[in-house]
Design a protein around this motif. Structure first.
Motif, PDB file in Angstrom:
ATOM      1  N   TYR A  45       0.966  -1.241   0.040  1.00  0.00           N
ATOM      2  CA  TYR A  45      -0.070  -0.122  -0.095  1.00  0.00           C
ATOM      3  C   TYR A  45       0.867   1.202  -0.121  1.00  0.00           C
ATOM      4  O   TYR A  45       1.858   1.334   0.856  1.00  0.00           O
ATOM      5  N   SER A  47       0.857   5.138   0.813  1.00  0.00           N
ATOM      6  CA  SER A  47       0.122   6.213   1.436  1.00  0.00           C
ATOM      7  C   SER A  47      -0.225   7.227   0.336  1.00  0.00           C
ATOM      8  O   SER A  47       0.646   7.816  -0.357  1.00  0.00           O
ATOM      9  N   PRO A  65      -8.084   8.611   1.193  1.00  0.00           N
ATOM     10  CA  PRO A  65      -7.193   8.637   0.128  1.00  0.00           C
ATOM     11  C   PRO A  65      -7.920   8.723  -1.228  1.00  0.00           C
ATOM     12  O   PRO A  65      -7.309   9.249  -2.131  1.00  0.00           O
ATOM     13  N   VAL A  94      -4.269   5.546   4.390  1.00  0.00           N
ATOM     14  CA  VAL A  94      -4.169   4.349   3.698  1.00  0.00           C
ATOM     15  C   VAL A  94      -5.548   3.537   3.716  1.00  0.00           C
ATOM     16  O   VAL A  94      -5.980   3.605   5.075  1.00  0.00           O
ATOM     17  N   HIS A  95      -6.128   3.210   2.664  1.00  0.00           N
ATOM     18  CA  HIS A  95      -7.393   2.423   2.809  1.00  0.00           C
ATOM     19  C   HIS A  95      -7.050   0.995   2.696  1.00  0.00           C
ATOM     20  O   HIS A  95      -6.441   0.603   1.539  1.00  0.00           O
ATOM     21  N   ARG A 220       5.115   3.765   2.935  1.00  0.00           N
ATOM     22  CA  ARG A 220       4.508   2.645   2.538  1.00  0.00           C
ATOM     23  C   ARG A 220       4.348   1.597   3.412  1.00  0.00           C
ATOM     24  O   ARG A 220       5.040   1.431   4.522  1.00  0.00           O
TER      25      ARG A 220
END
Length: 541
Positions: A45, A47, A65, A94-95, A220
């Motif tokens: 992921y 961000s 996001p 972050v989703h 990250r």
């Protein structure tokens, strides 16, 4: 001649039992290798840098996001400088999961690690032993249009361990440090469809918060969760093995309670080992599909710890009870020197687990390794447990050596014994050697498959067939120890078969000259074990 026939019959029947167990063992490995997918999946992921506009009366503190209500984004920090946006007004969002996907309770747990992209800059260098302060929040929702509900919020500190491979000159500005991954979050259930993580890096120069941490470009995350397909295979194995072990346990204990004597120590320990195996097998994980049980990881560690403590204790007592002339047998107190290190080591590991996963029940962002005191405490527990494990194996090796030396002495004197007494000792020797062989094979397979699973890419491909090595390791080793416990209770269950007149006390040699001292094992009058019965049946015929 009769002894050779007995040994051949025993060997043949033990080979049949071993062959049947081997078939089930192969099936256990194939279930994981061919049916189950990889145990876990890692999802990266990146961000998104959001502007926190709550000062302008924004209606929610949660910054998305992407999506219809996404936050106001920043491309990079140069844009933030040009727009005079302070560091305290930037939120890394972050989703979880990625767009158009959903999380599932079948994923069982979520583990996140963090990687920081830190650029070198002459006027904002990364100090040695720098620490970064994170203001982190976690929320969930089960519908894309619901409001976010907070799960946890914490202020966490992480130590930065970074190296820079180039000279720190003006020409090197903009190059990134090579930083270690940081532990970020662990949660023991995935009960909701969507999760949102907001990360702030509060700056306070007066207090020295987030000063000297370099120029952070991006954050990250790598999320690791269990694969739903593997979870279903794992649950199915547990559901199948639970009644299997329960049935053999009931049968085993019923055979013991029908005896005219009280159960001996070895029988009690084998039964306790069966209980600990059943404790692991009971598929309470099924309830985690419908309930938000974040304590399941800790509960699983406790169950495994109890089983391995019982297994190590069984090996010690098994060897001690086969020291045929030892007077201290059949008493648990006689093994305090050997069992003591197991208890101390298990207790240390339990305290360590409670300090890590126990605290994470309230704060999923917590890690015992993030502070000097926590690291020293964790290392102390692990070192003490390691010392106890070394002491245990020294005791175990010494006892195995003593047993084999004892067996060698008894084998040389077997021809001079009465028939029943000789067969009794032969039954003990068969049992011990056969079980030691199985034990060594199980231990070797556990180590070998663990090493293979670590050094391979996770799967082997033979033509059109793909074998998931890591899944095969989990299902195969889990099935193997279940079969090990099953074999123990089968081979050491008392037999009530009447062998006729040969089983009289006179033939047993129970007299002043040859009184049986094997009080730890089952005498012929009370009923031999299954292994002894295999050795005795031919003599009866």
């Amino acid at each position: 001649m009769a002894g050779a026939i007995i040994e051949n019959m025993s060997t043949k029947k033990l080979c049949i039992v071993g062959g049947i167990l081997l078939v089930f063992q192969v099936i256990a490995f194939l279930v994981g290798g061919l049916i189950a997918p990889s145990p876990t999946t890692a999802v990266p992921y990146m961000s998104v840098k959001c502007i926190d506009v709550r000062k302008n009366h924004h209606k929610t503190k949660w910054l998305m996001p992407w999506g219809p209500n996404h936050c106001e984004k920043l491309k990079d920090f140069d844009e933030a400088v040009s727009r005079q946006i302070e560091a305290n007004d930037i939120v890394f969002a972050v989703h979880v999961p990625l767009p158009s996907k959903e999380m599932s309770p079948w994923f069982q747990f979520m583990l996140f690690i963090m990687q920081l992209d830190i650029a070198f800059k002459m006027d904002n260098d990364l100090k040695e032993n720098a620490e970064i302060t994170l203001d982190v929040s976690l929320a969930y929702r089960d519908d894309m249009f619901d409001d976010w509900e907070e799960i946890a919020h914490a202020i966490e500190i992480r130590k930065l361990k970074c190296t820079f491979g180039s000279p720190k000159t003006l020409e090197s500005e903009g190059r990134h440090y090579d930083c270690d991954f940081l532990p970020f979050m662990e949660i023991g259930s995935v009960a909701h469809k969507y999760y949102l993580i907001n990360i702030r890096l509060p700056v306070n120069e007066r207090k020295g918060i987030n000063v000297g941490i370099g120029e952070i470009k991006d954050i990250r995350l790598v999320g690791i969760h269990q694969n739903g397909g593997f979870t279903k295979v794992w649950f199915a194995m547990k559901t199948f093995l639970t009644p299997s072990i329960l049935i053999i346990m009931v049968w085993y204990w019923r055979r013991i309670t029908l005896m005219t004597r009280a159960p001996v120590l070895l029988e009690k320990v084998i039964f306790a080992l069966g209980i600990s195996m059943t404790f692991i097998n009971i598929p309470v994980e099924w309830f985690s599909i419908g309930f938000d049980w974040t304590w399941m990881l800790l509960f699983g560690d406790i169950r495994q710890g109890i089983f391995y403590a019982m297994l190590l204790s069984f090996w010690i007592i098994f060897c001690g009870e086969h020291m045929m002339d030892q007077n201290e047998r059949n008493r648990l107190s006689g093994y305090w020197k050997q069992v003591g290190p197991i208890a101390v080591g298990s207790f240390c590991l339990f305290i360590f687990d409670m300090c890590e996963r126990g605290v994470q029940l309230k704060n999923p962002f917590y890690s015992i390794w993030t502070t000097e005191v926590g690291t020293e405490l964790a290392m102390a527990f692990i070192i003490v447990a390691g010392i106890c494990l070394c002491l245990y194996f020294l005791f175990l090796c010494f006892m195995v050596f003593q047993v084999f030396r004892n067996i060698s002495g008894k084998q040389s004197s077997l021809p001079a014994m009465s028939k029943a007494r000789r067969l009794h000792y032969e039954g003990l020797i068969f049992r011990f050697k056969f079980l030691m062989l199985i034990t060594l094979a199980c231990a070797a397979m556990t180590v070998i498959f663990f090493i293979v699973s670590q050094v391979t890419e996770g799967h082997w491909k033979w033509g059109d067939v793909t074998i998931q090595v890591n899944s095969a390791f989990f299902t195969g080793i889990y099935g193997m120890w279940n079969l090990y416990v099953f074999a123990l209770m089968f081979l050491y269950a008392p037999s009530h078969k009447n062998y006729g007149e040969d089983q009289s006390n006179g033939d047993l040699g129970v007299n002043s000259g040859e009184e049986l001292q094997l009080t730890t094992t089952i005498t012929h009058v009370d009923g031999p074990t299954e292994v002894y019965k295999l050795a005795r049946k031919e003599a009866q015929e």
